[in-house]
Design an enzyme around this catalytic site. Sequence first.
Site, PDB file in Angstrom:
ATOM      1  N   ASP A 129      47.521  38.313  42.491  1.00 46.77           N
ATOM      2  CA  ASP A 129      48.381  37.086  41.943  1.00 46.77           C
ATOM      3  C   ASP A 129      48.971  36.517  43.170  1.00 46.77           C
ATOM      4  O   ASP A 129      48.771  37.020  44.279  1.00 46.77           O
ATOM      5  CB  ASP A 129      49.364  37.675  40.867  1.00 46.77           C
ATOM      6  CG  ASP A 129      50.045  36.707  40.120  1.00 46.77           C
ATOM      7  OD1 ASP A 129      49.676  35.535  40.190  1.00 46.77           O
ATOM      8  OD2 ASP A 129      50.541  36.977  39.050  1.00 46.77           O
ATOM      9  N   TRP A 130      49.529  35.426  42.826  1.00 41.63           N
ATOM     10  CA  TRP A 130      50.078  34.192  43.967  1.00 41.63           C
ATOM     11  C   TRP A 130      50.824  35.071  44.799  1.00 41.63           C
ATOM     12  O   TRP A 130      52.050  35.300  44.157  1.00 41.63           O
ATOM     13  CB  TRP A 130      50.189  33.054  43.473  1.00 41.63           C
ATOM     14  CG  TRP A 130      49.160  32.185  43.691  1.00 41.63           C
ATOM     15  CD1 TRP A 130      49.026  30.849  44.337  1.00 41.63           C
ATOM     16  CD2 TRP A 130      47.838  32.340  42.944  1.00 41.63           C
ATOM     17  NE1 TRP A 130      47.896  30.352  44.049  1.00 41.63           N
ATOM     18  CE2 TRP A 130      46.898  31.255  43.320  1.00 41.63           C
ATOM     19  CE3 TRP A 130      47.071  33.216  42.402  1.00 41.63           C
ATOM     20  CZ2 TRP A 130      45.783  30.989  42.889  1.00 41.63           C
ATOM     21  CZ3 TRP A 130      45.815  33.194  42.090  1.00 41.63           C
ATOM     22  CH2 TRP A 130      45.208  32.108  42.261  1.00 41.63           C
TER      23      TRP A 130
END
Length: 872
Positions: free
Chosen positions: A280-281
């Site tokens: 995920d970011w």
Amino acid sequence: MLSLTLLSLSTLAAGAAVEKRIPVPAGYVAPPYYPSPYGGWTSDWSESYRKAALLVSNLTLAEKTNITAGTGIFMGRCVGNTGSAPRAGIPQLCLQDGPLGLRNMPEGDNTAFPAGITVGATWDKDLTYARGVAIGEEFRGKGVNVHLGPSVGPLGRKPRGGRNWEGFGSDPVLQAVGGARTIEGVQSVGVIATIKHLIANEQEMYRMYNLVQPGISSNLDDRTLHELYLWPFAEGVRSGVGSVMIAYNAVNGSACSQNSYLINGILKDELGFQGFVMSDWLAQISGVASALAGLDMSMPGDIHTVPLFGNSYWMYEYSRAILNGTIPVDRLDDSVTRILAAWFQMGQDQNYPPPNFDTNTQDAEGPLYPGALVSPRGVVNQFVNVRGNHDEVARAVARDAITLLKNTNGSLPLSRNATLKVFGTDAEKNPDGINSCADQGCNKGTLGMGWGSGSSRYPYMNSPIDGFKKRGANYTFFNTDSFPSNSNPAPSDTAVVFLSADSGENYITVDGNPGDRTNAGLHAWHNGDKLVKDVAAKYSNVIVVVHTVGPIILEEWNDLPSVKAILFAHLPGQEAGDSLMEVLYGDVSPSGHLPYTIPKSEDDYPDSLDLVGFQVGQPQDTFTEGLYVDYRHFNREKITPRYAFGHGLSYTTFEFANATITPVTQLTATPPARPAKGETPEYSTTIPPASEAYWPANFNRIWRYLYSWLEKNDADNAAKDANSTRKYPYPEGYSTEQKPGPVSGGAQGGNPALFDVAYELEVTVTNTGSRDGRAVAQLYVQFPTQGVAFDTPIIQLRDFEKTKTLAGGESEVLKLKVTRKDLSVWDVVSQNWIVPNVSGDYGLWVGGSSDTLTLRCGTASGNCEDGVDSPV
Ligand SMILES: *[C@@H]1O[C@H](CO)[C@@H](O)[C@H](O)[C@H]1NC(C)=O
Ligand SMILES: *[C@@H]1O[C@H](CO)[C@@H](O)[C@H](O)[C@H]1NC(C)=O
Ligand SMILES: *[C@@H]1O[C@H](CO)[C@@H](O)[C@H](O)[C@H]1NC(C)=O
Ligand SMILES: *[C@@H]1O[C@H](CO)[C@@H](O)[C@H](O)[C@H]1NC(C)=O
Ligand SMILES: *[C@@H]1O[C@H](CO)[C@@H](O)[C@H](O)[C@H]1NC(C)=O
Ligand SMILES: *[C@@H]1O[C@H](CO)[C@@H](O)[C@H](O)[C@H]1NC(C)=O
Ligand SMILES: *[C@@H]1O[C@H](CO)[C@@H](O)[C@H](O)[C@H]1NC(C)=O
Ligand SMILES: *[C@@H]1O[C@H](CO)[C@@H](O)[C@H](O)[C@H]1NC(C)=O
Ligand SMILES: *[C@@H]1O[C@H](CO)[C@@H](O)[C@H](O)[C@H]1NC(C)=O
Ligand SMILES: *[C@@H]1O[C@H](CO)[C@@H](O)[C@H](O)[C@H]1NC(C)=O
């Protein structure tokens, strides 16, 4: 996924080491699992792997490390942009949010589809697929290679959790069908889908690792993981999903992005996942450790603590880690091959359009690298409208999700000439503009979706008031959430009250709710309870329409005599108005069913489902309720909810009758042995020459951009390190020898025998009323108790089907099925799915909701009986 606002938070503090594990409660362990299994061993991917491996064998080190990471946050047109290998014809891949449609497009270019929870409420497999196709067409039309959806985690374990609405409901099977049919639709047009977030990401607060604190740890046992949270991921992998996104949080104390047991063991070996795994970011918190644990792609490429300064755990550091011999070459080769295999698998090597939008601006021109202080400018938005006729499927989902909870004396449908008094700001568009809040980070006007990275800009908002207008309804609208003194109630009036309840992603706080519903609790926003009570005091015929992210408590007004009807319209996206009119005025009967339980009190949930607040060190969230979430809990504790899971009324009535049960596959206590892994590519383990990572001469570098090249000196020194005695401290249990895989694996989704159909049921559904309508047949399994050592929830959803529109008196025969896995429990000792008593009498219950089950088919008797006492 997150955006700029969050970055400032994570840059402040200094010092605290996040590498050191903070103790989790006794008994929860994150065991090691190495090495990362090669992909390519299932026959459905072998051709794509053949092509990918051939290409990879010809790539240089810097090309390979370039492909496994993003070029940096805000360093391209998409929310994620991988490095490319131009020499080999491999383009940058464009990754873009989100699950309900394109995020951050120029206004008007995309459809704002109904959210996942709305799709779940339709209980319609075909419509779910059709929405997936439409979403895929829009992402392809914009030149997006990788769609960052669907979301099947969170599962909705915590009713206050901020992002439950992005998924399909609080049951693993409902969630699995929503995810799998969406993936199949999206990928049918050549877009790589991303199932997310692996795993147990059940609240927003404290989800991320930052300089001062590790992310929250979800501590859960193996059986709960398999039977609840992993189930939808298994189905998504079985559908051939191309990519998996790892969650921010930890499981059993180990960050998901470097949890080797989770990625290498469960996802790649047991579930046989053949695509690539992305972070995920800014969820990646280490370089070597995450690579060894099975991460294949770092997004958006930057380090998590202080992004935007051109620092990465991978890219040039990955090149260095290969040259110094710390990360084995075959680990990198497998990652690159997985990424390129997914690209070939979807046919993206042929005529795939490049991006024609910019997620960072709605202007035609702008900086090509907004994250760089100085950037060349150019055309970044070509304003390609990709909506096609997708408003139709969006409207169909919004309409068929509308769930009628209560309808006293047939108050609905409305008669065409009804005189309406309409109350509540949720009935009309946000007066500041439908897209006035970035990422929909406000709750003003008609609520069509929650907030955060899972939002879209609306091309338009067809509000309920637009709908009333178009119908020529006789209505007066009071655009207020306080009861007005001038509404002049008349006895023949019908009052329609609009309420909303919102939630979203953690980087935006709305009305004191940091994503999760901390402040609002499980109540309607804007004093909605009071509005309904005030209206109900003056009007005798009150209809309540609710736009909501999840359950809200209705007790203050549900039973008031003047509250005649309650509709949950969930989160309809852009199509709120006309879809509602079709139901309110009876063009169609409502056919939605609740994708979660609505309790009478929040205290009815187990305490372990409360949001976890601040804790010193790593916040610990221990899933002590095990399998008992949502209706599984209410049934065990014999707590009558206000409205049960699966509940949903119609304007007509249905009968479920004449059921038959047919055994298809003879069960055995353990499933037949798994097939062996097929062949995988062979990778060299020879460290490439340092020159493969040297910067090219005279390269014009963009400041803060992430590159995979090293200065010559650094590359040469790294190569020398490979021969030095300095050794990398590999994790406990580290190995480089590929394994045959666990007994429970064997194909995408697990041992293929798990999906053998054990029993087929047929049931005749008859419309016994006079109006047209659609019914949903829900099938719940009740495990036998005799000779069964496992405690199982009383009933568990295993399949469902929806009828076509049936006229009064008309019937349709629906087919439902249960698989071997549906009748199994996860045995933590043998690490396999086992049927606890093969000759036991399983109850297969069929009905229109979880609390109206009177039709039972028994696997031992082979008979179906009607009029039986409900099991719950
Ligand atoms: C977490 O710990 C439990 C209890 O030891 C174990 O059963 C489970 O497999 C662990 N899960 C993961 C993902 O590490
Ligand atoms: C490898 O690259 C060279 C050019 O550098 C090219 O001629 C050759 O066709 C490539 N081989 C493959 C299998 O892509
Ligand atoms: C890495 O990707 C960037 C962005 O596409 C590109 O400019 C650069 O040439 C690539 N590096 C290599 C080694 O191909
Ligand atoms: C090799 O390089 C990586 C990336 O910089 C580093 O993490 C690792 O510690 C290095 N290995 C050795 C043995 O120095
Ligand atoms: C429903 O209708 C019946 C018959 O007209 C009436 O007796 C009853 O009071 C009504 N119930 C409510 C709650 O309005
Ligand atoms: C609407 O029309 C129906 C039949 O035409 C009539 O019975 C009813 O009283 C009317 N309702 C109102 C509110 O005017
Ligand atoms: C709307 O309803 C009111 C009250 O029944 C009635 O007086 C009025 O004529 C109606 N208006 C229209 C346009 O039908
Ligand atoms: C059920 O089967 C019986 C006997 O075949 C038949 O008479 C009856 O109409 C059927 N009922 C429905 C609802 O199909
Ligand atoms: C490392 O050792 C190998 C084998 O002894 C040798 O071929 C290679 O040149 C050495 N590399 C460096 C950078 O010294
Ligand atoms: C399994 O279930 C059957 C049918 O209820 C029962 O007769 C049998 O005793 C059970 N097996 C065991 C081992 O208890």
